[in-house]
Design a protein around this motif. Structure first.
Motif, PDB file in Angstrom:
ATOM      1  N   ASN A  89       0.777  -1.184   0.003  1.00 26.04           N
ATOM      2  CA  ASN A  89       0.062   0.011  -0.187  1.00 26.04           C
ATOM      3  C   ASN A  89       0.792   1.432   0.112  1.00 26.04           C
ATOM      4  OD1 ASN A  89      -2.931  -1.290   0.356  1.00 26.04           O
ATOM      5  ND2 ASN A  89      -1.745  -2.128   2.096  1.00 26.04           N
ATOM      6  N   ALA A  90       2.119   1.071  -0.067  1.00 29.36           N
ATOM      7  CA  ALA A  90       3.166   2.412   0.074  1.00 29.36           C
ATOM      8  C   ALA A  90       2.788   3.113  -1.304  1.00 29.36           C
ATOM      9  CB  ALA A  90       4.575   2.036   0.292  1.00 29.36           C
ATOM     10  N   LEU A  91       2.828   4.575  -1.229  1.00 29.19           N
ATOM     11  CA  LEU A  91       2.769   5.249  -2.441  1.00 29.19           C
ATOM     12  C   LEU A  91       4.170   5.503  -2.891  1.00 29.19           C
ATOM     13  CD1 LEU A  91      -0.030   7.860  -1.184  1.00 29.19           C
ATOM     14  CD2 LEU A  91      -0.151   5.688  -2.458  1.00 29.19           C
ATOM     15  N   GLY A  92       5.151   5.005  -2.444  1.00 27.09           N
ATOM     16  CA  GLY A  92       6.428   5.243  -2.911  1.00 27.09           C
ATOM     17  C   GLY A  92       7.576   4.460  -1.871  1.00 27.09           C
ATOM     18  N   VAL A  93       8.463   4.076  -2.744  1.00 26.76           N
ATOM     19  CA  VAL A  93       9.736   3.115  -1.996  1.00 26.76           C
ATOM     20  C   VAL A  93      10.977   3.807  -2.030  1.00 26.76           C
ATOM     21  CG1 VAL A  93      10.733   0.964  -1.925  1.00 26.76           C
ATOM     22  CG2 VAL A  93       8.463   1.002  -2.462  1.00 26.76           C
ATOM     23  N   VAL A  94      11.695   3.900  -1.001  1.00 31.39           N
ATOM     24  CA  VAL A  94      12.827   4.361  -0.989  1.00 31.39           C
ATOM     25  C   VAL A  94      13.753   3.266  -0.305  1.00 31.39           C
ATOM     26  CG1 VAL A  94      14.652   6.164   0.222  1.00 31.39           C
ATOM     27  CG2 VAL A  94      12.229   6.690  -0.184  1.00 31.39           C
ATOM     28  N   GLY A  95      14.933   2.950  -1.144  1.00 32.92           N
ATOM     29  CA  GLY A  95      15.915   1.776  -0.750  1.00 32.92           C
ATOM     30  C   GLY A  95      16.938   1.939  -1.550  1.00 32.92           C
ATOM     31  N   SER A  96      17.711   0.574  -1.658  1.00 34.74           N
ATOM     32  CA  SER A  96      18.830   0.429  -2.476  1.00 34.74           C
ATOM     33  C   SER A  96      18.523  -0.833  -3.451  1.00 34.74           C
ATOM     34  CB  SER A  96      20.090  -0.252  -1.648  1.00 34.74           C
ATOM     35  OG  SER A  96      20.299   0.822  -0.598  1.00 34.74           O
ATOM     36  N   MET A  97      18.512  -0.368  -4.734  1.00 40.96           N
ATOM     37  CA  MET A  97      18.139  -1.588  -5.602  1.00 40.96           C
ATOM     38  C   MET A  97      19.090  -2.514  -5.959  1.00 40.96           C
ATOM     39  SD  MET A  97      14.871  -0.742  -6.150  1.00 40.96           S
ATOM     40  CE  MET A  97      14.144   0.374  -4.914  1.00 40.96           C
ATOM     41  N   THR A  98      20.081  -2.441  -5.311  1.00 45.96           N
ATOM     42  CA  THR A  98      21.017  -3.601  -5.466  1.00 45.96           C
ATOM     43  C   THR A  98      20.704  -4.535  -4.287  1.00 45.96           C
ATOM     44  OG1 THR A  98      22.605  -2.544  -3.969  1.00 45.96           O
ATOM     45  CG2 THR A  98      22.921  -2.425  -6.265  1.00 45.96           C
ATOM     46  N   SER A  99      19.573  -4.228  -3.442  1.00 48.13           N
ATOM     47  CA  SER A  99      19.093  -5.156  -2.449  1.00 48.13           C
ATOM     48  C   SER A  99      17.863  -5.808  -3.299  1.00 48.13           C
ATOM     49  CB  SER A  99      18.895  -4.394  -1.308  1.00 48.13           C
ATOM     50  OG  SER A  99      17.949  -5.140  -0.477  1.00 48.13           O
ATOM     51  N   GLY A 100      17.825  -7.266  -2.995  1.00 48.89           N
ATOM     52  CA  GLY A 100      16.866  -7.645  -3.333  1.00 48.89           C
ATOM     53  C   GLY A 100      15.380  -7.645  -2.902  1.00 48.89           C
ATOM     54  N   TYR A 101      15.669  -7.134  -1.597  1.00 49.21           N
ATOM     55  CA  TYR A 101      14.446  -6.986  -0.645  1.00 49.21           C
ATOM     56  C   TYR A 101      13.925  -5.659  -1.021  1.00 49.21           C
ATOM     57  CZ  TYR A 101      11.207  -6.918   3.469  1.00 49.21           C
ATOM     58  OH  TYR A 101      10.300  -6.787   4.210  1.00 49.21           O
ATOM     59  N   SER A 102      14.643  -4.391  -1.362  1.00 47.38           N
ATOM     60  CA  SER A 102      14.146  -3.226  -1.689  1.00 47.38           C
ATOM     61  C   SER A 102      13.637  -3.449  -3.058  1.00 47.38           C
ATOM     62  CB  SER A 102      15.251  -2.365  -1.989  1.00 47.38           C
ATOM     63  OG  SER A 102      15.888  -1.997  -0.590  1.00 47.38           O
ATOM     64  N   ARG A 103      13.855  -4.412  -3.981  1.00 42.59           N
ATOM     65  CA  ARG A 103      13.179  -4.475  -5.174  1.00 42.59           C
ATOM     66  C   ARG A 103      12.047  -5.190  -5.012  1.00 42.59           C
ATOM     67  NH1 ARG A 103      18.518  -6.135  -6.667  1.00 42.59           N
ATOM     68  NH2 ARG A 103      17.821  -8.256  -7.191  1.00 42.59           N
ATOM     69  N   LEU A 104      11.987  -6.206  -4.013  1.00 40.34           N
ATOM     70  CA  LEU A 104      10.468  -6.776  -3.878  1.00 40.34           C
ATOM     71  C   LEU A 104       9.407  -5.857  -3.321  1.00 40.34           C
ATOM     72  CD1 LEU A 104      11.569 -10.129  -2.060  1.00 40.34           C
ATOM     73  CD2 LEU A 104      10.261  -9.925  -4.165  1.00 40.34           C
ATOM     74  N   LEU A 105      10.125  -4.957  -2.089  1.00 42.02           N
ATOM     75  CA  LEU A 105       9.278  -3.772  -1.942  1.00 42.02           C
ATOM     76  C   LEU A 105       8.655  -3.017  -2.760  1.00 42.02           C
ATOM     77  CD1 LEU A 105      11.283  -2.888   1.485  1.00 42.02           C
ATOM     78  CD2 LEU A 105       9.251  -4.038   1.208  1.00 42.02           C
ATOM     79  N   LEU A 106       9.236  -2.656  -3.800  1.00 38.48           N
ATOM     80  CA  LEU A 106       9.009  -1.976  -5.043  1.00 38.48           C
ATOM     81  C   LEU A 106       7.914  -2.710  -5.731  1.00 38.48           C
ATOM     82  CD1 LEU A 106       8.844   0.808  -6.805  1.00 38.48           C
ATOM     83  CD2 LEU A 106      11.049  -0.242  -7.741  1.00 38.48           C
ATOM     84  N   GLU A 107       8.254  -4.002  -6.348  1.00 38.32           N
ATOM     85  CA  GLU A 107       7.611  -4.746  -7.073  1.00 38.32           C
ATOM     86  C   GLU A 107       5.923  -4.988  -6.220  1.00 38.32           C
ATOM     87  OE1 GLU A 107      11.282  -7.168  -9.180  1.00 38.32           O
ATOM     88  OE2 GLU A 107      10.037  -8.298  -7.628  1.00 38.32           O
ATOM     89  N   MET A 108       6.115  -5.158  -5.146  1.00 42.60           N
ATOM     90  CA  MET A 108       4.755  -5.574  -4.321  1.00 42.60           C
ATOM     91  C   MET A 108       3.970  -4.310  -4.463  1.00 42.60           C
ATOM     92  SD  MET A 108       3.216  -7.846  -2.566  1.00 42.60           S
ATOM     93  CE  MET A 108       4.160  -9.022  -1.832  1.00 42.60           C
ATOM     94  N   ALA A 109       4.358  -3.196  -4.030  1.00 40.96           N
ATOM     95  CA  ALA A 109       3.710  -1.745  -4.370  1.00 40.96           C
ATOM     96  C   ALA A 109       3.113  -1.647  -5.895  1.00 40.96           C
ATOM     97  CB  ALA A 109       4.495  -0.667  -3.791  1.00 40.96           C
ATOM     98  N   CYS A 110       3.960  -1.903  -6.645  1.00 41.52           N
ATOM     99  CA  CYS A 110       3.522  -1.829  -8.254  1.00 41.52           C
ATOM    100  C   CYS A 110       2.625  -2.805  -8.559  1.00 41.52           C
ATOM    101  CB  CYS A 110       4.751  -1.864  -8.944  1.00 41.52           C
ATOM    102  SG  CYS A 110       5.800  -0.490  -8.804  1.00 41.52           S
ATOM    103  N   GLY A 111       2.628  -4.175  -8.182  1.00 39.77           N
ATOM    104  CA  GLY A 111       1.742  -5.140  -8.475  1.00 39.77           C
ATOM    105  C   GLY A 111       0.485  -5.085  -7.776  1.00 39.77           C
ATOM    106  N   HIS A 112       0.301  -4.732  -6.647  1.00 35.25           N
ATOM    107  CA  HIS A 112      -0.998  -4.620  -5.857  1.00 35.25           C
ATOM    108  C   HIS A 112      -1.718  -3.396  -6.320  1.00 35.25           C
ATOM    109  CE1 HIS A 112      -0.948  -8.015  -2.980  1.00 35.25           C
ATOM    110  NE2 HIS A 112       0.016  -8.122  -3.314  1.00 35.25           N
ATOM    111  N   GLN A 113      -1.032  -2.096  -6.752  1.00 34.67           N
ATOM    112  CA  GLN A 113      -1.654  -1.036  -7.127  1.00 34.67           C
ATOM    113  C   GLN A 113      -1.824  -0.974  -8.685  1.00 34.67           C
ATOM    114  OE1 GLN A 113      -0.074   2.472  -4.803  1.00 34.67           O
ATOM    115  NE2 GLN A 113       0.743   1.117  -3.398  1.00 34.67           N
TER     116      GLN A 113
END
Length: 230
Positions: A191-215
């Motif tokens: 449900n996040a409207l934006g993601v701040v992280g490090s895209m070399t991190s697999g978990y940061s990428r998952l957070l972004l993908e989860m937000a994009c996919g669900h929204q």
């Protein structure tokens, strides 16, 4: 309020079906998640010219859904943090292998990302995702100085100087507890409207993908190191 603001019940769906993966190391996944039938996969992923993170997010949404138990815990945690009906940003502070793997991202870089996304989306709350208690305390103070409030999950943070997988392997941390926290943050970030992280991190990428996919849209993100890649 808009659907993207309503954390919750609108973005994250659950199902009562379950799967047995047949391997003890995936006990936590059998407990907390399930892999559903992909009957609607083609319909959801048939859109053309989708940004890569949205296409991957739609696939992730089909492959990984919360069990009823996890769904209830996510809703409970979001209400406890008071973000179930508020605009918020997910910020992953990567520590990795602490001193060994890489230096920490400069505070100014993370703050720049939060402020820019807050300006774009109107979000006033930041969900801090980190196992570092000192970082959580620092960011709670830093964000407050810039008109943003911070929230974080109620898990123990051990201040270790090794990675979580290594600590689990050594028996210092409990895998079930750590994975529960990781999944709570992951599904809340849908449900996040934006993601701040490090895209070399697999978990940061998952957070972004989860937000994009669900929204089903490309939510803004800010990376401290590189652009999003699959």
């Amino acid at each position: 309020s808009q659907a993207s603001e309503q954390g919750s019940d609108c973005a994250i769906g659950c199902d009562s079906s379950s799967n047995s993966l047949g391997n003890s190391q995936f006990r936590w996944m059998r407990t907390w998640t399930f892999i559903p039938s992909a009957s609607n996969h083609e319909q959801e992923c048939s859109q053309q010219s989708l940004p890569l993170q949205v296409a991957n997010g739609l696939a992730l949404k089909m492959l990984l859904k919360p069990s009823e138990r996890l769904f209830a815990l996510v809703q409970q945690e979001m209400r406890h943090l008071d973000i179930h009906s508020r605009r918020f940003i997910a910020m992953h502070i990567r520590r990795g292998h602490k001193y060994v793997e890489k230096i920490d991202a400069p505070e100014e870089s993370l703050l720049q990302g939060c402020l820019e996304i807050a300006r774009q989306t109107g979000a006033k709350v930041v969900l801090i995702i980190s196992e570092d208690a000192h970082a959580v305390a620092e960011w709670n103070h830093t964000l407050s100085l810039h008109g943003l409030s911070a929230v974080w999950t109620r898990n123990n943070r051990h201040q270790l100087r090794i990675s979580i997988p290594m600590a689990i392997h050594l028996g210092i941390l409990d895998a079930d507890s750590e994975n529960k926290t990781s999944l709570l943050n992951l599904f809340m970030s849908a449900n996040a409207l934006g993601v701040v992280g490090s895209m070399t991190s697999g978990y940061s990428r998952l957070l972004l993908e989860m937000a994009c996919g669900h929204q089903r849209t490309a939510v803004p993100y800010y990376s401290t190191d590189t652009v999003y890649f699959a």
